[in-house]
Scaffold this motif. Sequence first.
Motif, PDB file in Angstrom:
ATOM      1  N   GLU A 270       0.826  -1.214   0.000  1.00  0.00           N
ATOM      2  CA  GLU A 270       0.000   0.000   0.000  1.00  0.00           C
ATOM      3  C   GLU A 270       0.859   1.263   0.000  1.00  0.00           C
TER       4      GLU A 270
ATOM      5  N   ARG B 267       2.303   1.763  -3.416  1.00  0.00           N
ATOM      6  CA  ARG B 267       1.234   2.198  -4.340  1.00  0.00           C
ATOM      7  C   ARG B 267       0.907   3.671  -4.107  1.00  0.00           C
ATOM      8  N   LEU B 268       0.822   4.063  -2.843  1.00  0.00           N
ATOM      9  CA  LEU B 268       0.562   5.462  -2.512  1.00  0.00           C
ATOM     10  C   LEU B 268       1.690   6.353  -3.015  1.00  0.00           C
TER      11      LEU B 268
ATOM     12  N   VAL C 207      -3.091   9.502  -3.942  1.00  0.00           N
ATOM     13  CA  VAL C 207      -4.335   9.109  -3.287  1.00  0.00           C
ATOM     14  C   VAL C 207      -5.407   8.654  -4.275  1.00  0.00           C
TER      15      VAL C 207
ATOM     16  N   GLY D  52      -4.921   6.302  -6.254  1.00  0.00           N
ATOM     17  CA  GLY D  52      -4.764   4.865  -6.053  1.00  0.00           C
ATOM     18  C   GLY D  52      -4.852   4.006  -7.285  1.00  0.00           C
TER      19      GLY D  52
END
Length: 198
Positions: free
Chosen positions: A184, A187-188, A193, A195
């Motif tokens: 996560e 990915r961030l 945000v 995503g």
Amino acid sequence: MNGFAKRAELIREKIKKTVLEMLKTWEPRKIRIADIAAEARVSQVTIYNYFGSKESLLREAFKDYMEKSFADFEAFIATGPTMKEIVQYSLFYDKEAIHAYSPDFFREFLVDDREMYEYMERIYRDRAMPLVVRFIEEGKKRGEISSKLSTPTLVMYFNMFKDQSKTILDMAQQSGDPEAFVEEIIRLFYYGVCGEDR
């Protein structure tokens, strides 16, 4: 290198490799020289003769680990990957590292040990940052990174994540699923945000 020096180097490498294997299941603070000697099948005197102390041995083993990791990454970069492939590589590497070594392992070497912290700062400044700048410039040329963002701003963004490494390691450990947490975070880092890959 003569025969004696070659044998000595092989023994040193064997001991460091043993320590790295032990660190997959042991907390660094709990490992004793006696434990390392037993696992490596050498005498405690041999370890003291080659490394001087447990702390010096652990540092050398960790430096070897980091040097190999960085050399692997440089070799990957030499293949000309896209930014997305770089992030995927980093994700795979981080997941593998967290699976192999606990957050305590990285915290002790990267945060709590001043000598190792300074070593990592040198690696980051002298070797990693030039690669980061190159990634940014190449990513902009390929349209993978917004040309509206300046290289200094993006470097600052990368540094923000690096400077929060202790917090990230703590949160990964507390999350209950460190691998998913790291996925996560990366990915961030890459997509923001929203995503998702647009």
